[in-house]
Design a protein around this motif. Structure first.
Motif, PDB file in Angstrom:
ATOM      1  N   MET A  50      82.491 100.857 -25.601  1.00  0.00           N
ATOM      2  CA  MET A  50      81.823  99.545 -25.603  1.00  0.00           C
ATOM      3  C   MET A  50      81.188  99.172 -24.265  1.00  0.00           C
ATOM      4  O   MET A  50      80.092  98.597 -24.232  1.00  0.00           O
ATOM      5  N   PRO A  51      81.801  99.477 -23.103  1.00  0.00           N
ATOM      6  CA  PRO A  51      81.160  99.090 -21.843  1.00  0.00           C
ATOM      7  C   PRO A  51      79.831  99.777 -21.589  1.00  0.00           C
ATOM      8  O   PRO A  51      79.047  99.332 -20.743  1.00  0.00           O
ATOM      9  N   LEU A  52      79.541 100.863 -22.312  1.00  0.00           N
ATOM     10  CA  LEU A  52      78.344 101.638 -22.007  1.00  0.00           C
ATOM     11  C   LEU A  52      77.066 100.918 -22.408  1.00  0.00           C
ATOM     12  O   LEU A  52      75.998 101.201 -21.867  1.00  0.00           O
ATOM     13  N   TRP A  53      77.141  99.986 -23.383  1.00  0.00           N
ATOM     14  CA  TRP A  53      75.923  99.243 -23.729  1.00  0.00           C
ATOM     15  C   TRP A  53      75.457  98.454 -22.509  1.00  0.00           C
ATOM     16  O   TRP A  53      74.256  98.357 -22.242  1.00  0.00           O
ATOM     17  N   PHE A  54      76.418  97.894 -21.776  1.00  0.00           N
ATOM     18  CA  PHE A  54      76.053  97.115 -20.598  1.00  0.00           C
ATOM     19  C   PHE A  54      75.456  98.018 -19.524  1.00  0.00           C
ATOM     20  O   PHE A  54      74.477  97.661 -18.863  1.00  0.00           O
ATOM     21  N   LEU A  55      76.048  99.188 -19.364  1.00  0.00           N
ATOM     22  CA  LEU A  55      75.532 100.125 -18.373  1.00  0.00           C
ATOM     23  C   LEU A  55      74.081 100.477 -18.686  1.00  0.00           C
ATOM     24  O   LEU A  55      73.225 100.486 -17.796  1.00  0.00           O
ATOM     25  N   ALA A  56      73.781 100.759 -19.972  1.00  0.00           N
ATOM     26  CA  ALA A  56      72.419 101.120 -20.362  1.00  0.00           C
ATOM     27  C   ALA A  56      71.460  99.961 -20.130  1.00  0.00           C
ATOM     28  O   ALA A  56      70.357 100.144 -19.593  1.00  0.00           O
ATOM     29  N   ALA A  57      71.868  98.744 -20.514  1.00  0.00           N
ATOM     30  CA  ALA A  57      70.990  97.585 -20.351  1.00  0.00           C
ATOM     31  C   ALA A  57      70.772  97.267 -18.874  1.00  0.00           C
ATOM     32  O   ALA A  57      69.643  96.971 -18.452  1.00  0.00           O
ATOM     33  N   TYR A  58      71.831  97.341 -18.085  1.00  0.00           N
ATOM     34  CA  TYR A  58      71.704  97.035 -16.662  1.00  0.00           C
ATOM     35  C   TYR A  58      70.845  98.076 -15.952  1.00  0.00           C
ATOM     36  O   TYR A  58      70.003  97.746 -15.112  1.00  0.00           O
ATOM     37  N   LEU A  59      71.046  99.343 -16.302  1.00  0.00           N
ATOM     38  CA  LEU A  59      70.262 100.397 -15.678  1.00  0.00           C
ATOM     39  C   LEU A  59      68.790 100.260 -16.042  1.00  0.00           C
ATOM     40  O   LEU A  59      67.912 100.423 -15.186  1.00  0.00           O
ATOM     41  N   ALA A  60      68.497  99.944 -17.310  1.00  0.00           N
ATOM     42  CA  ALA A  60      67.099  99.752 -17.721  1.00  0.00           C
ATOM     43  C   ALA A  60      66.457  98.616 -16.934  1.00  0.00           C
ATOM     44  O   ALA A  60      65.305  98.720 -16.485  1.00  0.00           O
ATOM     45  N   ALA A  61      67.189  97.513 -16.741  1.00  0.00           N
ATOM     46  CA  ALA A  61      66.653  96.382 -15.982  1.00  0.00           C
ATOM     47  C   ALA A  61      66.434  96.763 -14.521  1.00  0.00           C
ATOM     48  O   ALA A  61      65.400  96.427 -13.927  1.00  0.00           O
ATOM     49  N   GLN A  62      67.380  97.482 -13.943  1.00  0.00           N
ATOM     50  CA  GLN A  62      67.245  97.880 -12.541  1.00  0.00           C
ATOM     51  C   GLN A  62      66.082  98.855 -12.322  1.00  0.00           C
ATOM     52  O   GLN A  62      65.357  98.761 -11.334  1.00  0.00           O
ATOM     53  N   LEU A  63      65.889  99.775 -13.250  1.00  0.00           N
ATOM     54  CA  LEU A  63      64.800 100.729 -13.108  1.00  0.00           C
ATOM     55  C   LEU A  63      63.428 100.071 -13.253  1.00  0.00           C
ATOM     56  O   LEU A  63      62.415 100.626 -12.814  1.00  0.00           O
TER      57      LEU A  63
END
Length: 437
Positions: A147-160
């Motif tokens: 479950m925590p990985l959705w946040f990782l993907a969304a945060y990484l997309a925003a940062q990139l």
């Protein structure tokens, strides 16, 4: 949740060379709240046929909906990440750095810890299947632990997206904000007829909230008076209450989280203003020696804590089902009294995990020497990280197969990124405790 410490100890929002210790404190509080909240949610039950069912005990409480309205802290991570991310990009750009270097730094900082987690989870669950654990239980544990990985993907997309959105913001900050907010509303309006389109807001919504951090970095919230900040907080929450009362959105912020919608943008506005309103009270707290030590130690390993806390909680819960340890029924007084024990046990399990994997958050410069990162290599790494498998996991949940595919993709991305031979510039390192979140 980056790890490397940067120079400067300012507790005020300022130019790109200073640290904002208030944001460090806010991020630490948010992470602690997430860990505590997850320890009060899961209630697995083992059935005689070897299958397991689970439900969210915390979300089923009558008092939960108004509480989660107040304590839904995910927007705060993106507001803080927008502020520190923009400042990091400005430092790198001022030193002659490129967008490819920025993307490389962000990818390495977040993908290295995540790759280790995915690999360990895949091997552990694969071995559990070989040892005779019911396949339904294995898939349930994979979905819950991932479950925590959705946040990782969304945060990484925003940062990139920061180099592109920063350029838009520099030209017209309000137009940039307006376009992203309009895209969020458009997706929300169409999600009834095109349900899968709702997941586009994993990018549009969180980028819009991140833009609030850009405004904070510009000092726009700091220039508001106390009454102005209070008015902004009140207006955002009144509008949030109105759209919920009209039935346009749920009043339960947990429901609004996946897929995200406009309510979280309104909540982000309120929280960004609240940080600035609380700053005069938080600055003296940040100056205390023990608080600085806590933020430095915990902040340097915050991504590891975030990634590992739920898999460890799921593993602990699963193993307890196989023992004779008394397991009170979910929602009973005994179950609530057992939560502090669960939380303490989770913290004890996190210590060796952080010791073993926390160093992966350290700034990875040793192998990067020689030349600027080829844009094609960085672009390929981005594509590999955001493969259709990763998108499928975000939408349909993580399975054992997707877990293995994700681990392979992340490791391939690291190979592509470490093939680059140039040290990262000092300005490219994310701020301490930043969610790479």
């Amino acid at each position: 949740m980056g790890g490397a410490q940067e120079q400067g100890t300012s507790s005020q929002p300022g130019p790109a060379g200073t640290r904002d210790e208030v944001l460090d404190l806010v991020r630490f509080f948010c992470l602690a709240l997430v860990v505590v909240g997850h320890s009060m949610m899961g209630s697995p039950v083992l059935h005689p046929d070897g299958t397991v069912t689970t439900h969210n005990t915390l979300a089923e409480q009558d008092w939960f909906e108004p509480v989660i309205w107040v304590f839904m802290v995910m927007p705060l991570f993106f507001v803080a990440g927008g502020t520190t991310g923009l400042q990091s990009w400005q430092r790198l750009k001022a030193g002659g750095g490129t967008a490819a270097e920025f993307l490389q730094a962000r990818l390495l900082r977040m993908v290295r810890p995540a790759a280790a987690l995915l690999a360990v989870m895949f091997l552990g669950l694969w071995m559990a299947g070989l040892l005779g654990v019911h396949p339904q239980v294995v898939e349930l544990m994979a979905a819950g632990a991932g479950m925590p990985l959705w946040f990782l993907a969304a945060y990484l997309a925003a940062q990139l997206s920061i180099p592109l959105l920063a350029a838009f913001h520099a030209r017209s900050p309000w137009l940039a904000m307006g376009v992203l907010a309009a895209l969020v509303v458009a997706v929300d309006c169409l999600r009834g007829t095109l349900p899968l389109l709702a997941y586009a807001n994993l990018v549009f919504l969180w980028c819009a909230v991140q833009q609030l951090g850009f405004l904070a970095a510009d000092g726009r919230f700091a220039r508001l008076s106390k009454s102005g900040l209070l008015a902004l907080i009140l207006a955002a929450n009144l509008l949030l209450g109105l759209v919920a009362a009209l039935g346009l959105y749920s009043g339960n912020m947990l429901v609004n989280l996946n897929p995200p919608n406009l309510t979280l943008f309104l909540l982000g506005i309120s929280q960004a203003a609240l940080i600035e309103l609380a700053r005069p009270a938080l600055v003296p707290l940040c100056s205390l020696g023990w608080v600085r030590t806590l933020l430095r130690v915990a902040g340097g390993r915050s991504l590891t804590v975030y990634l590992w806390h739920l898999p460890l909680l799921v593993a602990m819960s699963g193993l307890l089902l196989l023992t004779s340890v008394p397991k009170p029924a979910a929602g009973t007084a005994e179950w609530w009294w057992s939560r502090p024990v669960v939380l303490l046990s989770l913290l004890l399990l996190l210590l060796p995990a952080v010791a073993a994997f926390g160093r992966l958050e350290d700034r990875p410069t040793a192998a990067l020497q020689g030349r600027r990162p080829p844009a094609m290599a960085v672009a390929a790494a981005v594509v590999v990280v955001f493969t259709p498998a990763a998108v499928g996991a975000a939408i349909n949940g993580l399975t054992l197969g997707l877990l293995g595919a994700g681990a392979a993709c992340f490791l391939l991305a690291l190979v592509l990124l470490h093939g680059v031979r140039r040290p990262l510039r000092t300005g490219s390192a994310p701020t301490a405790t930043e969610m790479s979140r």
